[in-house]
Design a protein around this motif. Structure first.
Motif, PDB file in Angstrom:
ATOM      1  N   ASN A 113       0.785  -1.236   0.000  1.00  0.00           N
ATOM      2  CA  ASN A 113       0.000   0.000   0.000  1.00  0.00           C
ATOM      3  C   ASN A 113       0.813   1.281   0.000  1.00  0.00           C
ATOM      4  O   ASN A 113       0.245   2.361  -0.084  1.00  0.00           O
ATOM      5  N   ASN A 114       2.123   1.193   0.133  1.00  0.00           N
ATOM      6  CA  ASN A 114       2.956   2.385   0.271  1.00  0.00           C
ATOM      7  C   ASN A 114       4.200   2.316  -0.603  1.00  0.00           C
ATOM      8  O   ASN A 114       4.810   1.255  -0.736  1.00  0.00           O
ATOM      9  N   LEU A 115       4.541   3.463  -1.141  1.00  0.00           N
ATOM     10  CA  LEU A 115       5.766   3.602  -1.924  1.00  0.00           C
ATOM     11  C   LEU A 115       6.405   4.916  -1.512  1.00  0.00           C
ATOM     12  O   LEU A 115       5.741   5.947  -1.439  1.00  0.00           O
ATOM     13  N   GLU A 116       7.691   4.865  -1.227  1.00  0.00           N
ATOM     14  CA  GLU A 116       8.435   6.071  -0.875  1.00  0.00           C
ATOM     15  C   GLU A 116       9.722   6.074  -1.681  1.00  0.00           C
ATOM     16  O   GLU A 116      10.496   5.125  -1.626  1.00  0.00           O
ATOM     17  N   LEU A 117       9.895   7.132  -2.458  1.00  0.00           N
ATOM     18  CA  LEU A 117      11.070   7.277  -3.308  1.00  0.00           C
ATOM     19  C   LEU A 117      11.814   8.534  -2.916  1.00  0.00           C
ATOM     20  O   LEU A 117      11.196   9.550  -2.580  1.00  0.00           O
ATOM     21  N   GLU A 118      13.145   8.472  -2.964  1.00  0.00           N
ATOM     22  CA  GLU A 118      13.933   9.677  -2.691  1.00  0.00           C
ATOM     23  C   GLU A 118      15.002   9.859  -3.752  1.00  0.00           C
ATOM     24  O   GLU A 118      15.540   8.895  -4.291  1.00  0.00           O
TER      25      GLU A 118
END
Length: 137
Positions: A113-118
Motif C-alpha cells: 500500500n505504500n511507496l516512498e522514493l527519494e
C-alpha cells in the motif's frame, strides 16, 4: 519433572525463532516489480525533510507498468513518460536508463500500500536538495 515443559518450550523457541525471522525478511526481489507496477497517488512531498506546501500534490500520480514503462501525471495536466527498471540490488529505480538524462531514485519503502522514493535535485544555484515522494494506492 517440572523442568521438562520448560525445556521443551526453550527447544521450540530455538527452532522456531530462525524460521520466523526468515518469514519476516524483506520482500522477495522478484516480487518487487509486481508490487511497484501500479498507479500511486502522491500523498506528501518532502524537500530536505520539510513538507512541501508550495503545491497541491493531490492530483499527482505515478504509474509504473509491468513492462518497464512509467507515466507521471502532474497537475495541471503535465504528463511525463519514460522507462524504468530496478538496479541489480533492487534497491534503486533507474529511470530513462538509455537516454542522455538517466536518473537513479532510491526506493525507501515498497509494500502493498505504500511507496516512498527519494532522489537529489539540484536547483539553478547548484544547491542540492533531497526530495522524498510518499505515495499510497
Amino acid at each position: 519433572m517440572k523442568n521438562i515443559p520448560l525445556f521443551l518450550y526453550s527447544l521450540l523457541l530455538i527452532i522456531c525463532l530462525p524460521l520466523l525471522a526468515l518469514k519476516c525478511e524483506n520482500v522477495d526481489p522478484a516480487s518487487k516489480e509486481e508490487l511497484l507496477s501500479k498507479e500511486w497517488k502522491v500523498s506528501q512531498v518532502l524537500i530536505t525533510n520539510i513538507p512541501d506546501q508550495s503545491m497541491d500534490y493531490s492530483g499527482y500520480r505515478r504509474r509504473f507498468d509491468a513492462g518497464g514503462n512509467y507515466t507521471f501525471t502532474n497537475v495541471p495536466g503535465t504528463i511525463l513518460t519514460g522507462t524504468w527498471e530496478f538496479d541489480s540490488n533492487k534497491q534503486n529505480l533507474i529511470l530513462d536508463k538509455n537516454t542522455s538524462k538517466p536518473q537513479t531514485v532510491r526506493v525507501v519503502v515498497l509494500d502493498a500500500n505504500n511507496l516512498e522514493l527519494e532522489f537529489i535535485v539540484v536547483n539553478y544555484k547548484m544547491d542540492q536538495h533531497l526530495v522524498v515522494y510518499k505515495m499510497v494506492l
